[in-house]
Design a protein around this motif. Structure first.
Motif, PDB file in Angstrom:
ATOM      1  N   CYS A 156      39.211  40.877  30.355  1.00 21.83           N
ATOM      2  CA  CYS A 156      39.499  42.046  31.383  1.00 21.83           C
ATOM      3  C   CYS A 156      41.193  42.136  31.020  1.00 21.83           C
ATOM      4  O   CYS A 156      41.970  41.310  31.135  1.00 21.83           O
ATOM      5  N   PHE A 157      41.543  43.587  30.788  1.00 25.12           N
ATOM      6  CA  PHE A 157      43.012  43.636  30.720  1.00 25.12           C
ATOM      7  C   PHE A 157      43.702  43.488  31.732  1.00 25.12           C
ATOM      8  O   PHE A 157      44.923  43.312  31.749  1.00 25.12           O
ATOM      9  N   TYR A 158      43.284  43.644  33.156  1.00 24.76           N
ATOM     10  CA  TYR A 158      43.895  43.176  34.204  1.00 24.76           C
ATOM     11  C   TYR A 158      43.976  41.791  34.713  1.00 24.76           C
ATOM     12  O   TYR A 158      45.052  41.182  35.056  1.00 24.76           O
ATOM     13  N   CYS A 159      42.677  41.073  35.021  1.00 23.41           N
ATOM     14  CA  CYS A 159      42.578  39.811  35.436  1.00 23.41           C
ATOM     15  C   CYS A 159      42.422  38.777  34.240  1.00 23.41           C
ATOM     16  O   CYS A 159      42.333  37.497  34.647  1.00 23.41           O
ATOM     17  N   GLY A 160      41.876  39.194  33.279  1.00 29.48           N
ATOM     18  CA  GLY A 160      41.836  38.187  32.084  1.00 29.48           C
ATOM     19  C   GLY A 160      40.477  37.476  31.922  1.00 29.48           C
ATOM     20  O   GLY A 160      40.222  36.877  31.015  1.00 29.48           O
ATOM     21  N   LYS A 161      39.650  37.783  32.895  1.00 29.41           N
ATOM     22  CA  LYS A 161      38.280  37.080  32.911  1.00 29.41           C
ATOM     23  C   LYS A 161      37.435  37.573  31.975  1.00 29.41           C
ATOM     24  O   LYS A 161      37.397  38.686  31.424  1.00 29.41           O
ATOM     25  N   VAL A 162      36.330  36.662  31.550  1.00 30.50           N
ATOM     26  CA  VAL A 162      35.487  36.845  30.487  1.00 30.50           C
ATOM     27  C   VAL A 162      33.948  37.158  30.947  1.00 30.50           C
ATOM     28  O   VAL A 162      33.759  36.833  32.183  1.00 30.50           O
ATOM     29  N   GLU A 163      33.088  37.545  30.237  1.00 23.62           N
ATOM     30  CA  GLU A 163      31.700  37.718  30.838  1.00 23.62           C
ATOM     31  C   GLU A 163      31.096  36.542  31.594  1.00 23.62           C
ATOM     32  O   GLU A 163      30.642  36.627  32.711  1.00 23.62           O
ATOM     33  N   VAL A 164      31.280  35.278  31.118  1.00 22.68           N
ATOM     34  CA  VAL A 164      30.963  33.975  31.636  1.00 22.68           C
ATOM     35  C   VAL A 164      31.552  33.855  32.883  1.00 22.68           C
ATOM     36  O   VAL A 164      31.046  33.179  33.891  1.00 22.68           O
ATOM     37  N   ASP A 165      32.763  34.130  33.259  1.00 19.80           N
ATOM     38  CA  ASP A 165      33.500  34.283  34.351  1.00 19.80           C
ATOM     39  C   ASP A 165      32.892  34.935  35.685  1.00 19.80           C
ATOM     40  O   ASP A 165      32.990  34.522  36.802  1.00 19.80           O
ATOM     41  N   ALA A 179      39.999  48.544  25.231  1.00 12.20           N
ATOM     42  CA  ALA A 179      40.338  47.759  26.504  1.00 12.20           C
ATOM     43  C   ALA A 179      39.263  47.509  27.369  1.00 12.20           C
ATOM     44  O   ALA A 179      37.994  48.416  27.328  1.00 12.20           O
ATOM     45  N   TRP A 180      39.142  46.320  28.027  1.00 13.23           N
ATOM     46  CA  TRP A 180      37.969  46.105  28.948  1.00 13.23           C
ATOM     47  C   TRP A 180      38.220  45.754  30.408  1.00 13.23           C
ATOM     48  O   TRP A 180      39.324  45.236  30.332  1.00 13.23           O
ATOM     49  N   TYR A 181      37.432  45.984  31.082  1.00 14.02           N
ATOM     50  CA  TYR A 181      37.863  45.670  32.562  1.00 14.02           C
ATOM     51  C   TYR A 181      36.481  45.011  33.282  1.00 14.02           C
ATOM     52  O   TYR A 181      35.208  45.256  32.793  1.00 14.02           O
ATOM     53  N   CYS A 182      36.842  44.193  34.269  1.00 11.47           N
ATOM     54  CA  CYS A 182      35.571  43.665  35.022  1.00 11.47           C
ATOM     55  C   CYS A 182      34.845  44.909  35.808  1.00 11.47           C
ATOM     56  O   CYS A 182      33.680  44.659  36.110  1.00 11.47           O
ATOM     57  N   ASP A 183      35.772  45.704  36.528  1.00 13.19           N
ATOM     58  CA  ASP A 183      35.134  46.564  37.292  1.00 13.19           C
ATOM     59  C   ASP A 183      36.309  47.710  37.463  1.00 13.19           C
ATOM     60  O   ASP A 183      37.386  47.889  36.887  1.00 13.19           O
ATOM     61  N   LYS A 184      35.877  48.733  38.334  1.00 15.40           N
ATOM     62  CA  LYS A 184      37.011  50.113  38.462  1.00 15.40           C
ATOM     63  C   LYS A 184      37.937  49.528  39.099  1.00 15.40           C
ATOM     64  O   LYS A 184      39.083  50.125  38.822  1.00 15.40           O
TER      65      LYS A 184
END
Length: 201
Positions: A156-165, A179-184
Protein backbone atom coordinates in the motif's frame (compact mmCIF):
# COMPACT_ATOMS: atom_id res chain seq x y z
CA UNK A 1 18.70 3.61 -14.81
CA UNK A 2 18.16 5.69 -11.67
CA UNK A 3 14.82 5.11 -9.99
CA UNK A 4 11.94 3.17 -11.48
CA UNK A 5 9.62 3.09 -8.50
CA UNK A 6 8.82 4.65 -5.13
CA UNK A 7 9.40 1.66 -2.90
CA UNK A 8 12.48 -0.10 -1.51
CA UNK A 9 14.83 -1.74 -4.01
CA UNK A 10 13.30 0.20 -6.89
CA UNK A 11 16.33 2.40 -7.45
CA UNK A 12 19.98 2.05 -8.34
CA UNK A 13 20.81 3.66 -4.99
CA UNK A 14 19.25 0.79 -3.01
CA UNK A 15 20.86 -1.85 -5.22
CA UNK A 16 24.26 -0.11 -4.95
CA UNK A 17 23.96 -0.01 -1.15
CA UNK A 18 23.08 -3.73 -1.11
CA UNK A 19 26.21 -4.29 -3.21
CA UNK A 20 28.30 -2.28 -0.70
CA UNK A 21 26.92 -4.39 2.14
CA UNK A 22 27.63 -7.65 0.32
CA UNK A 23 31.17 -6.57 -0.64
CA UNK A 24 32.11 -5.42 2.85
CA UNK A 25 30.85 -8.62 4.50
CA UNK A 26 34.00 -10.41 3.43
CA UNK A 27 36.21 -7.66 4.82
CA UNK A 28 34.33 -7.09 8.06
CA UNK A 29 32.72 -10.32 9.19
CA UNK A 30 35.00 -13.34 9.16
CA UNK A 31 35.21 -13.34 5.37
CA UNK A 32 31.48 -14.01 5.29
CA UNK A 33 30.41 -14.68 1.73
CA UNK A 34 26.80 -13.53 1.50
CA UNK A 35 24.96 -13.83 -1.77
CA UNK A 36 22.49 -11.00 -1.14
CA UNK A 37 21.64 -10.89 -4.83
CA UNK A 38 19.31 -13.84 -4.25
CA UNK A 39 17.13 -11.51 -2.14
CA UNK A 40 16.93 -8.79 -4.77
CA UNK A 41 16.16 -10.78 -7.89
CA UNK A 42 13.29 -13.05 -7.01
CA UNK A 43 12.43 -15.91 -9.32
CA UNK A 44 9.93 -17.36 -6.83
CA UNK A 45 10.74 -20.95 -7.65
CA UNK A 46 12.04 -23.89 -5.62
CA UNK A 47 15.66 -22.95 -6.29
CA UNK A 48 15.07 -19.42 -5.01
CA UNK A 49 13.37 -20.74 -1.86
CA UNK A 50 16.32 -23.07 -1.24
CA UNK A 51 18.84 -20.25 -1.71
CA UNK A 52 16.97 -17.91 0.65
CA UNK A 53 16.72 -20.68 3.26
CA UNK A 54 20.47 -21.32 3.02
CA UNK A 55 21.18 -17.60 3.38
CA UNK A 56 18.84 -17.33 6.40
CA UNK A 57 20.54 -20.30 8.06
CA UNK A 58 23.91 -18.66 7.49
CA UNK A 59 22.70 -15.34 8.92
CA UNK A 60 21.08 -16.99 11.95
CA UNK A 61 24.07 -19.21 12.77
CA UNK A 62 26.28 -17.56 15.37
CA UNK A 63 24.08 -14.43 15.12
CA UNK A 64 25.80 -13.32 11.92
CA UNK A 65 22.75 -11.30 10.90
CA UNK A 66 22.93 -9.46 14.23
CA UNK A 67 26.66 -8.92 13.72
CA UNK A 68 26.01 -7.52 10.24
CA UNK A 69 23.44 -5.06 11.59
CA UNK A 70 25.71 -4.01 14.47
CA UNK A 71 28.65 -3.40 12.12
CA UNK A 72 26.57 -1.15 9.87
CA UNK A 73 25.18 0.72 12.85
CA UNK A 74 28.78 1.42 13.84
CA UNK A 75 29.41 2.79 10.32
CA UNK A 76 26.46 5.22 10.39
CA UNK A 77 28.58 8.34 10.74
CA UNK A 78 30.63 7.30 7.70
CA UNK A 79 28.00 5.70 5.44
CA UNK A 80 24.71 7.14 6.71
CA UNK A 81 21.56 5.82 8.34
CA UNK A 82 19.96 4.70 5.08
CA UNK A 83 22.57 1.92 4.79
CA UNK A 84 21.30 0.55 8.12
CA UNK A 85 17.74 0.62 6.73
CA UNK A 86 18.84 -1.45 3.72
CA UNK A 87 20.62 -3.95 6.01
CA UNK A 88 17.40 -4.32 8.01
CA UNK A 89 15.35 -4.79 4.83
CA UNK A 90 17.79 -7.42 3.53
CA UNK A 91 17.64 -9.33 6.83
CA UNK A 92 13.83 -9.28 6.70
CA UNK A 93 13.95 -10.40 3.05
CA UNK A 94 15.84 -13.47 4.20
CA UNK A 95 13.58 -14.07 7.21
CA UNK A 96 16.59 -13.76 9.52
CA UNK A 97 16.33 -13.31 13.29
CA UNK A 98 16.38 -9.68 14.42
CA UNK A 99 16.34 -8.75 18.11
CA UNK A 100 13.39 -6.64 19.25
CA UNK A 101 15.81 -3.91 20.40
CA UNK A 102 17.21 -3.77 16.86
CA UNK A 103 13.69 -3.69 15.39
CA UNK A 104 12.97 -0.67 17.57
CA UNK A 105 16.23 0.94 16.49
CA UNK A 106 15.27 0.40 12.83
CA UNK A 107 11.88 2.06 13.48
CA UNK A 108 13.55 5.08 15.07
CA UNK A 109 16.15 5.28 12.30
CA UNK A 110 13.50 5.10 9.56
CA UNK A 111 11.81 8.12 11.12
CA UNK A 112 15.11 10.04 11.17
CA UNK A 113 16.05 9.40 7.53
CA UNK A 114 15.16 12.20 5.14
CA UNK A 115 12.45 11.25 2.66
CA UNK A 116 10.28 12.79 -0.04
CA UNK A 117 6.65 11.94 -0.84
CA UNK A 118 7.24 10.83 -4.44
CA UNK A 119 9.59 12.63 -6.83
CA UNK A 120 13.04 14.15 -6.34
CA UNK A 121 15.82 14.89 -8.78
CA UNK A 122 18.43 12.09 -8.61
CA UNK A 123 21.08 14.39 -7.15
CA UNK A 124 18.73 15.18 -4.26
CA UNK A 125 17.52 11.62 -3.77
CA UNK A 126 17.72 10.89 -0.01
CA UNK A 127 16.75 7.23 -0.40
CA UNK A 128 13.24 6.91 0.97
CA UNK A 129 10.14 7.82 -0.96
CA UNK A 130 6.90 7.99 1.04
CA UNK A 131 5.70 4.56 -0.19
CA UNK A 132 9.10 3.02 0.55
CA UNK A 133 9.14 4.38 4.09
CA UNK A 134 5.58 3.13 4.71
CA UNK A 135 6.57 -0.25 3.21
CA UNK A 136 9.58 -0.54 5.54
CA UNK A 137 7.68 0.47 8.69
CA UNK A 138 4.84 -1.95 7.87
CA UNK A 139 7.42 -4.71 7.33
CA UNK A 140 8.83 -4.04 10.81
CA UNK A 141 5.36 -4.08 12.36
CA UNK A 142 4.36 -7.38 10.73
CA UNK A 143 7.71 -9.17 10.59
CA UNK A 144 8.00 -12.80 11.70
CA UNK A 145 11.47 -14.38 11.92
CA UNK A 146 11.73 -17.37 9.61
CA UNK A 147 9.23 -15.88 7.16
CA UNK A 148 10.95 -13.89 4.39
CA UNK A 149 9.36 -10.48 3.81
CA UNK A 150 8.87 -9.83 0.11
CA UNK A 151 9.67 -6.19 -0.72
CA UNK A 152 8.85 -6.86 -4.36
CA UNK A 153 5.15 -7.64 -3.97
CA UNK A 154 2.55 -4.84 -4.09
CA UNK A 155 2.42 -2.76 -0.91
CA UNK A 156 0.00 0.00 0.00
CA UNK A 157 1.39 3.39 -1.01
CA UNK A 158 -0.09 4.90 2.16
CA UNK A 159 0.31 2.38 5.00
CA UNK A 160 2.83 -0.01 3.43
CA UNK A 161 0.92 -3.22 4.19
CA UNK A 162 0.94 -6.20 1.83
CA UNK A 163 -1.67 -8.85 1.06
CA UNK A 164 -0.66 -11.16 3.91
CA UNK A 165 -1.00 -8.26 6.40
CA UNK A 166 -4.59 -7.39 5.44
CA UNK A 167 -5.84 -10.77 4.24
CA UNK A 168 -6.82 -9.65 0.75
CA UNK A 169 -5.23 -8.47 -2.47
CA UNK A 170 -4.41 -4.78 -2.75
CA UNK A 171 -6.18 -2.60 -5.30
CA UNK A 172 -4.16 -1.09 -8.12
CA UNK A 173 -4.57 2.60 -8.98
CA UNK A 174 -6.99 2.57 -11.91
CA UNK A 175 -5.29 5.46 -13.69
CA UNK A 176 -1.51 4.97 -13.52
CA UNK A 177 -1.45 1.24 -12.63
CA UNK A 178 1.74 1.97 -10.66
CA UNK A 179 0.41 2.36 -7.11
CA UNK A 180 -1.53 0.02 -4.81
CA UNK A 181 -3.82 0.59 -1.85
CA UNK A 182 -5.45 -1.44 0.92
CA UNK A 183 -8.73 0.37 0.45
CA UNK A 184 -10.36 3.63 -0.61
CA UNK A 185 -9.40 5.32 2.67
CA UNK A 186 -5.68 4.74 2.09
CA UNK A 187 -6.03 5.88 -1.52
CA UNK A 188 -7.91 9.05 -0.59
CA UNK A 189 -5.49 9.90 2.23
CA UNK A 190 -2.48 9.66 -0.08
CA UNK A 191 -4.07 11.32 -3.11
CA UNK A 192 -2.46 14.75 -2.60
CA UNK A 193 1.02 13.19 -2.77
CA UNK A 194 0.19 10.78 -5.59
CA UNK A 195 -1.84 12.96 -7.97
CA UNK A 196 1.14 14.80 -9.52
CA UNK A 197 2.63 11.45 -10.62
CA UNK A 198 -0.64 9.75 -11.51
CA UNK A 199 -0.82 9.66 -15.29
CA UNK A 200 -2.64 7.18 -17.45
CA UNK A 201 -0.53 4.09 -18.22
Amino acid sequence: MGRWGSRLFESDLDLDIAGDIEALCGEDINNLNLNLEVLLYRTRDDEHTKNVTELRNKLDSNDLGQTLLSRWRAKESEWGKYHVIIVGALLMSAGAKIKESEMQYLRETANQVTWVPDFALPIFDPGFRGPGKAQFLAALDHYQPGVPRDFDEPSCFYCGKVEVDIGKALTECGTCKMAWYCDKDCQATRWNDHKSNCTRA
